[in-house]
Design a protein around this motif. Structure first.
Motif, PDB file in Angstrom:
ATOM      1  N   TYR A  46       0.835  -1.205   0.000  1.00 35.67           N
ATOM      2  CA  TYR A  46       0.000   0.000   0.000  1.00 35.67           C
ATOM      3  C   TYR A  46       0.872   1.258   0.000  1.00 35.67           C
ATOM      4  CZ  TYR A  46      -3.129   3.654   1.610  1.00 35.67           C
ATOM      5  OH  TYR A  46      -3.815   4.832   1.727  1.00 35.67           O
ATOM      6  N   ASP A  47       1.877   1.288   0.886  1.00 33.95           N
ATOM      7  CA  ASP A  47       2.776   2.442   0.944  1.00 33.95           C
ATOM      8  C   ASP A  47       3.495   2.652  -0.379  1.00 33.95           C
ATOM      9  OD1 ASP A  47       2.046   2.892   3.580  1.00 33.95           O
ATOM     10  OD2 ASP A  47       3.850   1.945   4.420  1.00 33.95           O
ATOM     11  N   SER A  48       3.940   1.556  -0.989  1.00 36.99           N
ATOM     12  CA  SER A  48       4.629   1.635  -2.277  1.00 36.99           C
ATOM     13  C   SER A  48       3.707   2.200  -3.357  1.00 36.99           C
ATOM     14  CB  SER A  48       5.124   0.249  -2.680  1.00 36.99           C
ATOM     15  OG  SER A  48       5.705   0.275  -3.952  1.00 36.99           O
ATOM     16  N   MET A  49       2.467   1.736  -3.367  1.00 35.69           N
ATOM     17  CA  MET A  49       1.493   2.221  -4.343  1.00 35.69           C
ATOM     18  C   MET A  49       1.218   3.715  -4.140  1.00 35.69           C
ATOM     19  SD  MET A  49      -2.289   0.682  -5.185  1.00 35.69           S
ATOM     20  CE  MET A  49      -2.870   0.947  -3.526  1.00 35.69           C
ATOM     21  N   GLN A  50       1.089   4.132  -2.893  1.00 39.18           N
ATOM     22  CA  GLN A  50       0.842   5.545  -2.597  1.00 39.18           C
ATOM     23  C   GLN A  50       2.020   6.412  -3.050  1.00 39.18           C
ATOM     24  OE1 GLN A  50      -2.028   7.059  -1.370  1.00 39.18           O
ATOM     25  NE2 GLN A  50      -2.775   5.028  -1.908  1.00 39.18           N
ATOM     26  N   LEU A  53       1.974   6.761  -6.804  1.00 39.91           N
ATOM     27  CA  LEU A  53       0.950   7.734  -7.206  1.00 39.91           C
ATOM     28  C   LEU A  53       1.408   9.172  -6.952  1.00 39.91           C
ATOM     29  CD1 LEU A  53      -2.276   5.919  -5.970  1.00 39.91           C
ATOM     30  CD2 LEU A  53      -1.545   6.269  -8.340  1.00 39.91           C
ATOM     31  N   ARG A  54       2.094   9.389  -5.809  1.00 35.86           N
ATOM     32  CA  ARG A  54       2.604  10.740  -5.510  1.00 35.86           C
ATOM     33  C   ARG A  54       3.627  11.169  -6.554  1.00 35.86           C
ATOM     34  NH1 ARG A  54       1.636   9.330  -0.129  1.00 35.86           N
ATOM     35  NH2 ARG A  54       3.611   8.250   0.126  1.00 35.86           N
ATOM     36  N   ASN A  58       3.291  14.263  -9.549  1.00 36.01           N
ATOM     37  CA  ASN A  58       4.148  15.424  -9.337  1.00 36.01           C
ATOM     38  C   ASN A  58       4.832  15.779 -10.657  1.00 36.01           C
ATOM     39  OD1 ASN A  58       6.447  17.067  -8.733  1.00 36.01           O
ATOM     40  ND2 ASN A  58       6.317  16.430  -6.590  1.00 36.01           N
ATOM     41  N   ASP A  59       4.344  16.827 -11.300  1.00 37.01           N
ATOM     42  CA  ASP A  59       4.873  17.210 -12.622  1.00 37.01           C
ATOM     43  C   ASP A  59       6.370  17.512 -12.587  1.00 37.01           C
ATOM     44  OD1 ASP A  59       2.400  16.899 -13.791  1.00 37.01           O
ATOM     45  OD2 ASP A  59       1.855  19.015 -13.572  1.00 37.01           O
ATOM     46  N   TYR A  60       6.835  18.174 -11.532  1.00 40.40           N
ATOM     47  CA  TYR A  60       8.252  18.528 -11.426  1.00 40.40           C
ATOM     48  C   TYR A  60       9.118  17.266 -11.410  1.00 40.40           C
ATOM     49  CZ  TYR A  60      12.637  20.232  -9.467  1.00 40.40           C
ATOM     50  OH  TYR A  60      13.955  20.501  -9.249  1.00 40.40           O
ATOM     51  N   VAL A  61       8.771  16.318 -10.571  1.00 42.02           N
ATOM     52  CA  VAL A  61       9.543  15.081 -10.460  1.00 42.02           C
ATOM     53  C   VAL A  61       9.465  14.284 -11.763  1.00 42.02           C
ATOM     54  CG1 VAL A  61       9.713  12.862  -9.261  1.00 42.02           C
ATOM     55  CG2 VAL A  61       9.308  14.948  -7.949  1.00 42.02           C
ATOM     56  N   MET A  62       8.277  14.193 -12.345  1.00 42.96           N
ATOM     57  CA  MET A  62       8.141  13.441 -13.595  1.00 42.96           C
ATOM     58  C   MET A  62       8.947  14.084 -14.729  1.00 42.96           C
ATOM     59  SD  MET A  62       6.615  10.692 -13.023  1.00 42.96           S
ATOM     60  CE  MET A  62       6.545  10.180 -14.729  1.00 42.96           C
ATOM     61  N   ASP A  63       9.006  15.407 -14.774  1.00 36.89           N
ATOM     62  CA  ASP A  63       9.839  16.084 -15.778  1.00 36.89           C
ATOM     63  C   ASP A  63      11.311  15.715 -15.598  1.00 36.89           C
ATOM     64  OD1 ASP A  63       7.678  17.297 -16.995  1.00 36.89           O
ATOM     65  OD2 ASP A  63       7.954  19.227 -15.974  1.00 36.89           O
ATOM     66  N   LYS A  64      11.772  15.667 -14.345  1.00 34.82           N
ATOM     67  CA  LYS A  64      13.166  15.287 -14.085  1.00 34.82           C
ATOM     68  C   LYS A  64      13.420  13.827 -14.492  1.00 34.82           C
ATOM     69  CE  LYS A  64      15.499  16.852 -10.705  1.00 34.82           C
ATOM     70  NZ  LYS A  64      16.396  17.888 -10.335  1.00 34.82           N
TER      71      LYS A  64
END
Length: 89
Positions: A46-50, A53-54, A58-64
């Protein structure tokens, strides 16, 4: 993913909890009313899935991540040797 009837799940709760944690696989608990069906998973999963998802939201992290993936695909990176650090006790 295994499915189990609610009555059997209730009778064997401890063993199903152990199974979910040991197997790292979710368990579907079914009832006569489909709307009451639930999925049981370990807290670790559950923690891993959460966290996933976070990160994905997060657009900033996904861009990196995308930028790093592009750089790696283009061979635009430098290999570095790991430095071992001795810790003082």
């Amino acid at each position: 993913m295994e499915a189990v009837a609610y009555s059997n799940f209730r009778k064997n709760l401890r063993s199903y909890m152990k199974q979910v944690n040991d197997d790292a696989d979710a368990l579907i608990v079914t009832t006569t009313d489909v709307e009451d069906t639930v999925v049981v998973l370990s807290k670790r999963d559950y923690d891993s899935m959460q966290e996933t998802l976070r990160v994905l939201s997060n657009d900033y992290v996904m861009d990196k991540i995308r930028r790093g993936d592009r750089q790696f695909s283009e061979g635009n990176f430098t290999n570095r040797e790991l430095i071992e650090v001795e810790l003082d006790d």
